[in-house]
Design a protein around this motif. Structure first.
Motif, PDB file in Angstrom:
ATOM      1  N   GLU A 219       0.853  -1.038  -0.019  1.00 22.46           N
ATOM      2  CA  GLU A 219      -0.063   0.006   0.002  1.00 22.46           C
ATOM      3  C   GLU A 219       0.839   1.303  -0.202  1.00 22.46           C
ATOM      4  O   GLU A 219       0.512   2.262  -0.796  1.00 22.46           O
ATOM      5  CB  GLU A 219      -0.995   0.202   1.138  1.00 22.46           C
ATOM      6  N   ASN A 220       1.863   1.289   0.821  1.00 18.57           N
ATOM      7  CA  ASN A 220       2.627   2.449   1.185  1.00 18.57           C
ATOM      8  C   ASN A 220       3.570   2.915  -0.197  1.00 18.57           C
ATOM      9  O   ASN A 220       3.423   4.028  -0.832  1.00 18.57           O
ATOM     10  CB  ASN A 220       3.712   2.230   2.229  1.00 18.57           C
ATOM     11  N   PHE A 221       4.037   1.699  -0.969  1.00 11.67           N
ATOM     12  CA  PHE A 221       4.807   1.729  -2.269  1.00 11.67           C
ATOM     13  C   PHE A 221       3.553   2.719  -3.257  1.00 11.67           C
ATOM     14  O   PHE A 221       4.129   3.417  -3.782  1.00 11.67           O
ATOM     15  CB  PHE A 221       5.197   0.305  -2.571  1.00 11.67           C
ATOM     16  N   LEU A 222       2.550   2.117  -3.266  1.00  8.60           N
ATOM     17  CA  LEU A 222       1.670   2.631  -4.396  1.00  8.60           C
ATOM     18  C   LEU A 222       1.191   3.812  -4.038  1.00  8.60           C
ATOM     19  O   LEU A 222       1.101   4.721  -5.004  1.00  8.60           O
ATOM     20  CB  LEU A 222       0.392   1.552  -4.340  1.00  8.60           C
ATOM     21  N   LYS A 223       1.235   4.526  -2.620  1.00 11.36           N
ATOM     22  CA  LYS A 223       1.004   5.844  -2.363  1.00 11.36           C
ATOM     23  C   LYS A 223       2.172   6.600  -2.639  1.00 11.36           C
ATOM     24  O   LYS A 223       2.102   7.759  -2.646  1.00 11.36           O
ATOM     25  CB  LYS A 223       0.652   5.903  -1.096  1.00 11.36           C
ATOM     26  N   GLY A 224       3.438   6.279  -3.071  1.00  8.90           N
ATOM     27  CA  GLY A 224       4.484   6.824  -3.113  1.00  8.90           C
ATOM     28  C   GLY A 224       5.400   7.009  -1.908  1.00  8.90           C
ATOM     29  O   GLY A 224       6.471   7.805  -2.173  1.00  8.90           O
ATOM     30  N   ILE A 225       5.141   5.887  -0.896  1.00  8.35           N
ATOM     31  CA  ILE A 225       5.953   6.099   0.237  1.00  8.35           C
ATOM     32  C   ILE A 225       6.767   4.952   0.162  1.00  8.35           C
ATOM     33  O   ILE A 225       6.397   3.871   0.106  1.00  8.35           O
ATOM     34  CB  ILE A 225       5.104   6.364   1.510  1.00  8.35           C
ATOM     35  N   ILE A 226       8.196   5.271   0.347  1.00  7.89           N
ATOM     36  CA  ILE A 226       9.031   4.227   0.413  1.00  7.89           C
ATOM     37  C   ILE A 226       9.587   3.925   1.871  1.00  7.89           C
ATOM     38  O   ILE A 226      10.440   4.885   2.366  1.00  7.89           O
ATOM     39  CB  ILE A 226      10.220   4.417  -0.677  1.00  7.89           C
ATOM     40  N   ASP A 227       9.072   3.119   2.693  1.00  4.98           N
ATOM     41  CA  ASP A 227       9.275   2.852   4.041  1.00  4.98           C
ATOM     42  C   ASP A 227      10.161   1.992   4.194  1.00  4.98           C
ATOM     43  O   ASP A 227      10.119   0.880   3.624  1.00  4.98           O
ATOM     44  CB  ASP A 227       7.952   2.881   4.725  1.00  4.98           C
TER      45      ASP A 227
END
Lengths: 255, 311
Positions: A219-227
């Motif tokens: 989910e985070n990756f799809l939002k543009g967040i690389i955690d």
């Protein structure tokens, strides 16, 4: 490293010689294109309607409404496809006894496993690259943001790595390709839906289950967040799967 | 070259090989002979470091099979019972791949490949897909694969099984050629094969070594009597009695087709006496020849003696 490259080369050669790769890629692209086209059609209808009314177009954007759902669906299609890519890796070698060639050669088991993993990974990456026409098309007709696309692909690749790691592990268990595919599919799906158990479990166990789920980290990756925690999760998953494969193959020699 | 000490292997509770001891000198051609399931393949797998032994130790080229297996694998070429061939690959690509993973330097892969193609008579089929080749050619590709890195030792597990007679002769010829420059361990349950190719035989039965000797040695040690085959031209009823009357003859048995088998003491040179008797009684002689103990007899004798002891 040289040996790993040799294994990758041979694996890829045999992928591209067998019809499996072409059938798989075709089915994958047809399914993905169908889904993409539907999502895009829905989006353009909404945009058209929003255009009729002044001020309604807030919140309509290509990244959130087309690319992210397309990628999510791609993750589902890959879940169905990857067991077929990975089922051959060790099962076929065992069945046709070609594994003796590898085992009697002066190479390490980990080089073989890494070679098999990377070969499968490259094949799936190629399938994903072919599907990227959809993003390029959006690029031509609209103005999607590049960040979430890059991070989305990164997330998908990492998740693919986990699938393949499971698949390679499953194929090290058996010399039957069908059993290998079924085990890996079952295990992948389980790792996908394990988060559903979070609702009925207690708060602590729930958090653990949610963290273990493969899809939640995407989910985070799809939002543009690389955690970094997501990246570490995926990398640990991959390494653990390959480690288990190593254990299985090594222990088979002792039995 | 190869020293094996007290080597054992368990598959679960079943013991496949039981305390093997033997050694192979450099340049020798040694045959492993034994019925199916005797432990030949297991021993070979252990020597090639494909599986570890449960007990005991072995050294190949001076390297320990447990500690230095990578070094051993560089020096050994292995043809398993089922040749490890990728059916979808082209012969020359397959050999180049084998060369690579066997540690042949990248610059000499092509020359190594051409050398084995030439040596194994594969030149005409180098561009063909392995799966489409005949069994005989596939077996040659298997041998080529074992030779690709020019190993000191060749281990060939039943190299002629499943081939037709002409292919068998060709493969045997190839192995004989290879024997000039390699130490070879060969397994077989086909007995004449061992007699033709090997200098020394290790007979394995039920996981144990039943005998290790040269062919002549084995034959000599097992021969307590000599046998002759005698076929008279005019069979008459008195032949058996007549022959038995001769000195040093232990027994005479009449077989089909008017053949007689004469068992006599060792080195009794009884032929002259038999011939004299036959001529003087006007039996005539169609055939009078010594019967040598074949490997088949040795094999049966050793393995049955073994089981008699066990029971």
């Amino acid at each position: 490293m040289k040996n790993t490259l040799l294994i990758i080369k041979r694996e890829l050669g045999s992928f591209f010689q067998s019809p499996i790769f072409y059938v798989l890629t075709t089915v994958f692209l047809v399914l993905y294109s169908f889904i993409f086209q539907n999502i895009l059609a829905f989006f353009s209808m909404q945009s058209y309607q929003a255009g009729q009314i002044q001020g309604m177009n807030i919140g309509l954007n290509l990244n959130d409404m087309v690319i992210a759902p397309s990628f999510q669906n791609m993750a589902v299609i890959l879940l169905l496809m990857i067991p077929i890519v990975t089922m051959r890796s060790f099962s076929e070698e065992k069945k046709s006894k070609t594994i003796t060639l590898l085992l009697s050669s002066p190479i390490h088991l980990k080089e073989i496993i890494l070679g098999k993993f990377l070969a499968c990974f490259l094949v799936v990456a190629l399938m994903m690259a072919l599907s990227s026409y959809s993003v390029m098309f959006l690029w031509m007709v609209g103005e999607p943001e590049i960040g979430p696309i890059v991070s989305g692909y990164l997330g998908l690749l990492l998740m693919t790595g986990c699938y393949i790691s499971i698949g390679v592990f499953a194929s090290s268990l058996t010399d039957n390709q069908i059993i290998s595919a079924v085990i890996s599919f079952g295990f992948m799906l389980f790792m996908w839906i394990i988060g559903w158990g979070a609702q009925s479990a207690g708060p602590n166990l729930g958090a653990v289950l949610e963290y273990l789920s493969l899809i939640d980290h995407l989910e985070n990756f799809l939002k543009g967040i690389i955690d970094s925690s997501d990246v570490i999760y995926y990398l640990t998953f991959i390494v653990f799967g390959l480690f288990l494969t190593h254990r299985i193959l090594d222990s088979k020699r002792w039995r | 070259m190869i020293e094996v000490e007290n080597l054992s292997k368990f598959y679960g509770p079943r013991q496949a090989i039981k305390g093997l001891n033997f050694s192979v000198e450099s340049g020798e051609v040694v045959g492993f002979l034994g019925p199916n399931g005797a432990g030949k393949s297991t021993t070979m797998n252990i020597l090639c470091c494909i599986m570890p032994a449960s007990e005991g130790s072995a050294r190949v080229c001076g390297y320990d099979i447990f500690e230095q297996s990578l070094e051993i694998r560089k020096n050994i070429g292995y043809l398993p019972e089922n040749p490890p061939l990728y059916q979808d690959m082209v012969v020359s690509d397959y050999l180049a791949f084998s060369a690579g993973i066997r540690g042949v330097a990248k610059s000499s892969v092509a020359s190594a490949r051409d050398r084995v193609l030439e040596k194994c008579g594969l030149k005409e089929v180098g561009h063909r897909i392995i799966g489409k080749l005949s069994k005989g050619y596939q077996q040659r590709v298997g041998i080529a694969q074992a030779l690709i890195h020019d190993p000191k030792i060749l281990v060939l597990d039943e190299p002629t099984s499943g081939l037709d007679p002409i292919q068998i002769i060709e493969i045997r010829k190839l192995i004989k050629e290879l024997a000039e420059s390699h130490t070879i361990i060969l397994s077989s349950h086909i007995l004449p094969e061992i007699t033709q190719i090997c200098q020394r035989v290790i007979i394995i039965n039920e996981g144990e070594i039943a005998a290790v000797d040269s062919l002549e040695g084995l034959t000599a040690s097992l021969r307590k009597t000599e046998r002759l085959r005698f076929k008279p031209r005019n069979p008459s009823p008195g032949i058996v009695e007549g022959l038995k009357g001769l000195e040093k003859i232990l027994s005479v048995t009449e077989e089909d087709d008017g053949l007689f088998q004469i068992e006599c003491e060792l080195e009794s040179n009884i032929q002259d006496k038999v011939a004299e008797l036959a001529l003087s009684n006007q039996w005539g002689i169609v055939e009078l020849s010594p019967l040598s103990l074949t490997l088949e007899d040795i094999f049966l004798k050793l393995t049955t003696e073994e089981s008699e002891v066990a029971s």
